[in-house]
Enzyme design. Sequence first.
Site, PDB file in Angstrom:
ATOM      1  N   CYS A  83     -12.672  14.197  30.093  1.00  0.00           N
ATOM      2  CA  CYS A  83     -13.842  13.409  29.710  1.00  0.00           C
ATOM      3  C   CYS A  83     -14.414  13.914  28.400  1.00  0.00           C
ATOM      4  CB  CYS A  83     -14.886  13.444  30.811  1.00  0.00           C
ATOM      5  SG  CYS A  83     -15.409  15.090  31.218  1.00  0.00           S
TER       6      CYS A  83
ATOM      7  N   GLY B 280     -16.072  11.922  37.781  1.00  0.00           N
ATOM      8  CA  GLY B 280     -15.054  10.871  37.865  1.00  0.00           C
ATOM      9  C   GLY B 280     -15.423   9.746  36.910  1.00  0.00           C
TER      10      GLY B 280
ATOM     11  N   GLU C 243     -21.030  13.352  36.625  1.00  0.00           N
ATOM     12  CA  GLU C 243     -20.383  13.575  35.329  1.00  0.00           C
ATOM     13  C   GLU C 243     -19.294  12.525  35.206  1.00  0.00           C
ATOM     14  OE1 GLU C 243     -21.309  15.324  32.948  1.00  0.00           O
ATOM     15  OE2 GLU C 243     -22.786  16.584  33.961  1.00  0.00           O
TER      16      GLU C 243
ATOM     17  N   GLU D   1     -24.580  20.776  34.933  1.00  0.00           N
ATOM     18  CA  GLU D   1     -23.698  21.655  35.692  1.00  0.00           C
ATOM     19  C   GLU D   1     -23.552  22.970  34.939  1.00  0.00           C
ATOM     20  OE1 GLU D   1     -20.562  19.480  38.082  1.00  0.00           O
ATOM     21  OE2 GLU D   1     -20.131  18.815  36.055  1.00  0.00           O
TER      22      GLU D   1
HETATM   23  C1  UN1 Z   1     -13.382  20.957  29.233  1.00  0.00           C
HETATM   24  O1  UN1 Z   1     -13.246  20.155  28.302  1.00  0.00           O
HETATM   25  O2  UN1 Z   1     -13.165  22.166  29.102  1.00  0.00           O
HETATM   26  O3  UN1 Z   1     -13.539  15.856  33.567  1.00  0.00           O
HETATM   27  C2  UN1 Z   1     -13.841  20.546  30.561  1.00  0.00           C
HETATM   28  C3  UN1 Z   1     -13.625  16.424  32.493  1.00  0.00           C
HETATM   29  C4  UN1 Z   1     -14.784  17.341  32.283  1.00  0.00           C
HETATM   30  C5  UN1 Z   1     -14.374  18.744  32.116  1.00  0.00           C
HETATM   31  C6  UN1 Z   1     -13.952  19.066  30.739  1.00  0.00           C
HETATM   32  N1  UN1 Z   1     -15.708  17.211  33.383  1.00  0.00           N
HETATM   33  O4  UN1 Z   1     -12.775  16.275  31.644  1.00  0.00           O
END
Ligand code: UN1
Length: 483
Positions: free
Chosen positions: A280, A224, A246, A457
Site C-alpha cells: 500500500c 486491506g 489501513e 498503528e
Molecule cells: C512498508 O512499506 O514497509 O499493506 C510497509 C501495506 C502496508 C505496509 C507497508 N500496510 O503495504
Amino acid sequence: MIRLNLIDGEWVGGAGERPNINPSDTRDVVSTHAQANGDQARQAVGAASAALKTWRWTTGFQRSEILDRAGGEILRRQDELGDLLAREEGKTLREAVGEVVRAGQIFKFFAGEAVRSGGDHVDSIRPGLDVDISREPVGVVSVITPWNFPIAIPAWKIAPALAFGNTVVFKPAEPVPGCAWALADILDRSGLPAGVLNLVVGSGRVVGDELTGSPLVDAVTFTGSTDVGAHVLAAAQSHRAKVQLEMGGKNPLVVADDCDIDLAVRVALEGAFGSTGQRCTASSRLVVVESVHDEFVDRLDRARQGLVVGDARAEGTTIGPVVDAAQLDQDLRYISVALNEGAHVLGGERVETGVPGHYLRPALLVGTKNADTVNREEVFGPVASVIKVTDYDEALAVANDTEFGLAAGIVTRSLRTATHFKAHVRAGMVMVNVPTAGVDFHVPFGGSRASSYGPREQGSYAREFYTTVKTSYTDAFEGRGRA
Ligand code: UN1
C-alpha cells in the site's frame, strides 16, 4: 498435514480444507488449512471475551515476557520462516527474511512497551483532590490482515494488542495462512493462556463478518482494500466498536529538477517494484519534472529491464511473482486500460519461465495524465506510471490530487524544496530521498482520507488504539483538605 485453527487454547478442525498454493509454482502445495465456519468464529470471539476477564489483570511484565519469548523465537527461525513466507506469498527470499526479522523486532519492541505504558497524575482544580488518568485494555480485538505482509502486519497488530492486555481473534488473508499459523503456534507456546489469542482461517464472508459484527468485539483493526475497509467500518460501527483501517494508496514520488538522478532511479525502482509492487506504500505515481523527465525515464527503464523476474526463492531473482491469478488479472486489466487511455507501456507482459507461476514483467507506464484511471485507482502490482509536470509547484499539486493520503516521497537536493514538500503534501508519511515503501517499526504508520481511518498503528502511538483512558478523582482527605 492439515494446519488447524486455534480456538480457546485448542487446535481444532474446521468446516473444510483449503490448499495454500505457491505463486512461484502453482503445482506446489505449501500446506493445507482447516477453514473455520461461522460457529467457530463465534466460539473464538466468545473465548477471547472470557479470557479477557483474567488476562487484562496480568502485569505488563508478565505480558512482556511472553512477547519477548515470541520475538526471540521468530528471530531465531528467520531463515525457515522467511522461506515459508517467500513460498506462500511470492516476495523474494531477501525481502521475506527481512519481513520476518521486522516481525521479531516488533514483538521485542512491544515487550518493552508492555512495561512502559503508564498514565498521568494531575492536580485537581478542586482542593485536596487527585486526578489519575490511567490506560486500560480496550477489550476483545479482531485482527484482520492482508496477504502482502503475511507476518509483519499480523505482528504489528497482535503484539500491541497483547502488550496492553487485550485478547485477540486473528483472521489472516486467504492466500497466506502458513505464516499466520506459524505465528499463532509460536505465541501459543510462548505462554499465552487459552483464549487470549485465537486463530480463525476462513473467508471474509463467513469468518470476517463475525469478527466485525459481533457485539462482543470491542475493536477491529484491519489492513486491506478500501472497498473491504468500508464494509468493515460499517459492520463494526453498527455496535460502536473502535475501528482502525489501513487501506489503499496511490503514493506519489516527486522527482525534482535538482535531484541526483542515480538516487532517484534507485528510490523509484525499489518504491515501485519492491515486493512486486504489492504494497500500500508503493510509489505508483512517479511525478517527474520535465527538465529531468527523459533522462530519468530512460535510466529507470533500463534498471527495470535489469530486474530478474522468477521464483521467489531462486538465487538471483529480484522480483517474485504476483500473489495469485486474480491479482494478475487485475494488474493486466489496469495495464490494458492505461494503454487504451494513451499510455506508452514499457514491459507489463507475462513472463514464461517454464514453470506455472503468476509471473509479470514490471510495467512502466509513460506519458500518463493524473486523471487517467491508473493514476486514480490502486493497482497493487508491479505497475508504476510516470506523470510529466513543468515544475515543483505542479508536482505538488499533482501529488495532492488524489483521494488517498498514505505516503508521499520526493527526491531533491534542496533543503528548501524538501521542507516545503513535507509541510504541504497531504500524506501521513513523507519520505525525502528514500522510497515511499519500507518503514521503521518503532514510529507511527498511517495516512488519511481513503487510505486510513482511526488512530495510527505502530510505535508508542499504537497505544491510542489498543487502550482506552480512565480518569479517576480521589479525595483521600474526605473533604477536609490536604494541609
Ligand atoms: C512498508 O512499506 O514497509 O499493506 C510497509 C501495506 C502496508 C505496509 C507497508 N500496510 O503495504
